[in-house]
Design a protein around this motif. Structure first.
Motif, PDB file in Angstrom:
ATOM      1  N   GLY A  10       0.570  -1.417   0.133  1.00 12.09           N
ATOM      2  CA  GLY A  10       0.016   0.049  -0.024  1.00 12.09           C
ATOM      3  C   GLY A  10       0.857   1.342   0.171  1.00 12.09           C
ATOM      4  O   GLY A  10       0.248   2.206   0.134  1.00 12.09           O
ATOM      5  N   LEU A  11       2.123   1.199  -0.337  1.00 10.78           N
ATOM      6  CA  LEU A  11       3.061   2.524  -0.116  1.00 10.78           C
ATOM      7  C   LEU A  11       3.181   2.696  -1.659  1.00 10.78           C
ATOM      8  O   LEU A  11       3.526   2.115  -2.511  1.00 10.78           O
ATOM      9  CB  LEU A  11       4.347   1.806   0.306  1.00 10.78           C
ATOM     10  N   SER A  12       2.960   4.092  -1.894  1.00  7.87           N
ATOM     11  CA  SER A  12       3.000   4.550  -3.239  1.00  7.87           C
ATOM     12  C   SER A  12       4.366   4.572  -3.828  1.00  7.87           C
ATOM     13  O   SER A  12       4.716   4.546  -5.195  1.00  7.87           O
ATOM     14  CB  SER A  12       2.492   6.267  -3.123  1.00  7.87           C
ATOM     15  N   ALA A  13       5.471   4.424  -3.043  1.00 11.35           N
ATOM     16  CA  ALA A  13       7.007   4.474  -3.604  1.00 11.35           C
ATOM     17  C   ALA A  13       6.951   3.060  -4.397  1.00 11.35           C
ATOM     18  O   ALA A  13       7.954   2.968  -5.090  1.00 11.35           O
ATOM     19  CB  ALA A  13       7.985   4.749  -2.541  1.00 11.35           C
ATOM     20  N   TYR A  14       6.232   1.903  -4.168  1.00  8.37           N
ATOM     21  CA  TYR A  14       6.619   0.831  -4.735  1.00  8.37           C
ATOM     22  C   TYR A  14       5.018   0.339  -5.463  1.00  8.37           C
ATOM     23  O   TYR A  14       4.760  -0.841  -5.762  1.00  8.37           O
ATOM     24  CB  TYR A  14       6.498  -0.147  -3.567  1.00  8.37           C
ATOM     25  N   ARG A  15       4.274   1.259  -5.842  1.00  7.24           N
ATOM     26  CA  ARG A  15       2.908   0.866  -6.532  1.00  7.24           C
ATOM     27  C   ARG A  15       3.358   0.120  -7.839  1.00  7.24           C
ATOM     28  O   ARG A  15       2.312  -0.667  -8.077  1.00  7.24           O
ATOM     29  CB  ARG A  15       2.123   2.146  -6.948  1.00  7.24           C
ATOM     30  N   GLY A  16       4.389   0.052  -8.506  1.00  9.21           N
ATOM     31  CA  GLY A  16       4.563  -0.392  -9.605  1.00  9.21           C
ATOM     32  C   GLY A  16       4.785  -2.174  -9.359  1.00  9.21           C
ATOM     33  O   GLY A  16       4.287  -2.805 -10.274  1.00  9.21           O
ATOM     34  N   LEU A  17       4.921  -2.556  -8.094  1.00  9.72           N
ATOM     35  CA  LEU A  17       4.702  -3.767  -7.750  1.00  9.72           C
ATOM     36  C   LEU A  17       3.486  -4.379  -7.691  1.00  9.72           C
ATOM     37  O   LEU A  17       3.324  -5.738  -7.794  1.00  9.72           O
ATOM     38  CB  LEU A  17       5.565  -4.031  -6.582  1.00  9.72           C
ATOM     39  N   ASP A  18       2.398  -3.734  -7.846  1.00 11.08           N
ATOM     40  CA  ASP A  18       1.138  -4.290  -7.966  1.00 11.08           C
ATOM     41  C   ASP A  18       0.636  -4.123  -9.021  1.00 11.08           C
ATOM     42  O   ASP A  18      -0.792  -4.748  -9.305  1.00 11.08           O
ATOM     43  CB  ASP A  18       0.320  -3.107  -7.133  1.00 11.08           C
ATOM     44  N   LEU A  19       1.364  -4.132 -10.372  1.00 12.27           N
ATOM     45  CA  LEU A  19       0.783  -4.127 -11.403  1.00 12.27           C
ATOM     46  C   LEU A  19       0.201  -5.586 -11.677  1.00 12.27           C
ATOM     47  O   LEU A  19       0.997  -6.754 -11.600  1.00 12.27           O
ATOM     48  CB  LEU A  19       1.866  -4.018 -12.520  1.00 12.27           C
ATOM     49  N   PRO A  20      -1.060  -5.780 -12.074  1.00 13.90           N
ATOM     50  CA  PRO A  20      -1.578  -7.169 -12.526  1.00 13.90           C
ATOM     51  C   PRO A  20      -1.001  -7.567 -13.964  1.00 13.90           C
ATOM     52  O   PRO A  20      -1.362  -7.266 -15.046  1.00 13.90           O
ATOM     53  CB  PRO A  20      -3.186  -6.600 -12.807  1.00 13.90           C
ATOM     54  N   ARG A  21      -0.100  -8.737 -13.761  1.00 19.43           N
ATOM     55  CA  ARG A  21       0.511  -9.296 -15.072  1.00 19.43           C
ATOM     56  C   ARG A  21       0.650 -10.608 -14.938  1.00 19.43           C
ATOM     57  O   ARG A  21       0.604 -11.200 -13.823  1.00 19.43           O
ATOM     58  CB  ARG A  21       2.002  -8.507 -15.119  1.00 19.43           C
ATOM     59  N   THR A  22       0.799 -11.477 -15.840  1.00 19.45           N
ATOM     60  CA  THR A  22       1.074 -12.811 -15.706  1.00 19.45           C
ATOM     61  C   THR A  22       2.227 -13.186 -16.008  1.00 19.45           C
ATOM     62  O   THR A  22       2.535 -14.371 -16.009  1.00 19.45           O
ATOM     63  CB  THR A  22      -0.071 -13.273 -16.948  1.00 19.45           C
ATOM     64  N   ASP A  23       3.304 -12.208 -16.315  1.00 25.56           N
ATOM     65  CA  ASP A  23       4.407 -12.681 -16.357  1.00 25.56           C
ATOM     66  C   ASP A  23       5.450 -12.567 -15.405  1.00 25.56           C
ATOM     67  O   ASP A  23       6.817 -12.483 -15.417  1.00 25.56           O
ATOM     68  CB  ASP A  23       5.064 -12.211 -17.566  1.00 25.56           C
ATOM     69  N   TRP A  24       4.990 -12.134 -14.119  1.00 25.35           N
ATOM     70  CA  TRP A  24       6.057 -12.100 -12.781  1.00 25.35           C
ATOM     71  C   TRP A  24       6.736 -13.335 -12.611  1.00 25.35           C
ATOM     72  O   TRP A  24       6.266 -14.510 -12.860  1.00 25.35           O
ATOM     73  CB  TRP A  24       5.068 -11.716 -11.592  1.00 25.35           C
ATOM     74  N   PRO A  25       7.742 -13.183 -12.194  1.00 29.26           N
ATOM     75  CA  PRO A  25       8.759 -14.366 -11.854  1.00 29.26           C
ATOM     76  C   PRO A  25       8.349 -14.891 -10.699  1.00 29.26           C
ATOM     77  O   PRO A  25       7.450 -14.467  -9.903  1.00 29.26           O
ATOM     78  CB  PRO A  25      10.139 -13.486 -11.731  1.00 29.26           C
TER      79      PRO A  25
END
Length: 105
Positions: free
Chosen positions: A90-105
């Motif tokens: 929920g931290l804005s500095a890390y918002r990119g980690l929440d992207l809904p993608r199917t190719d996350w490692p």
């Protein structure tokens, strides 16, 4: 003891054994299994993937990948961290980690 009866006894015994949770032995971003923050960090082995590049472009402070933490959660993560924002805490500095993608490692 007939095989069928033995199997039934084993299945009943297995169903009644409580499953024990393994306590966490760390804080910050887990590395095993790898979290998105650790995977995309400067030393992460997945930093060059499309998912990590998209996370950085969307605003993930991966240089501080092990700093994704929210103080005093005390088991109330479902109350304190918005749905869909678990990877960023929920931290804005890390918002990119929440992207809904199917190719996350």
């Amino acid at each position: 003891m007939p095989v069928r009866r033995l199997l039934a006894t084993v299945l009943v015994a297995a169903a009644t054994v409580p499953l024990a949770a393994t306590p966490a032995a760390a804080h910050g971003a887990p590395t095993d299994p790898v979290s998105r923050a650790a995977a995309c960090g400067p030393e992460g082995r997945y930093a060059a993937t499309s998912a990590c590049k998209a996370a950085i472009k969307a605003g993930a402070a991966v240089r501080e990948w092990d700093n994704v933490r929210v103080a005093a959660i005390n088991g109330r993560d479902r109350e304190r961290i918005p749905d869909g924002e678990l990877c960023s805490g929920g931290l804005s500095a890390y918002r990119g980690l929440d992207l809904p993608r199917t190719d996350w490692p």
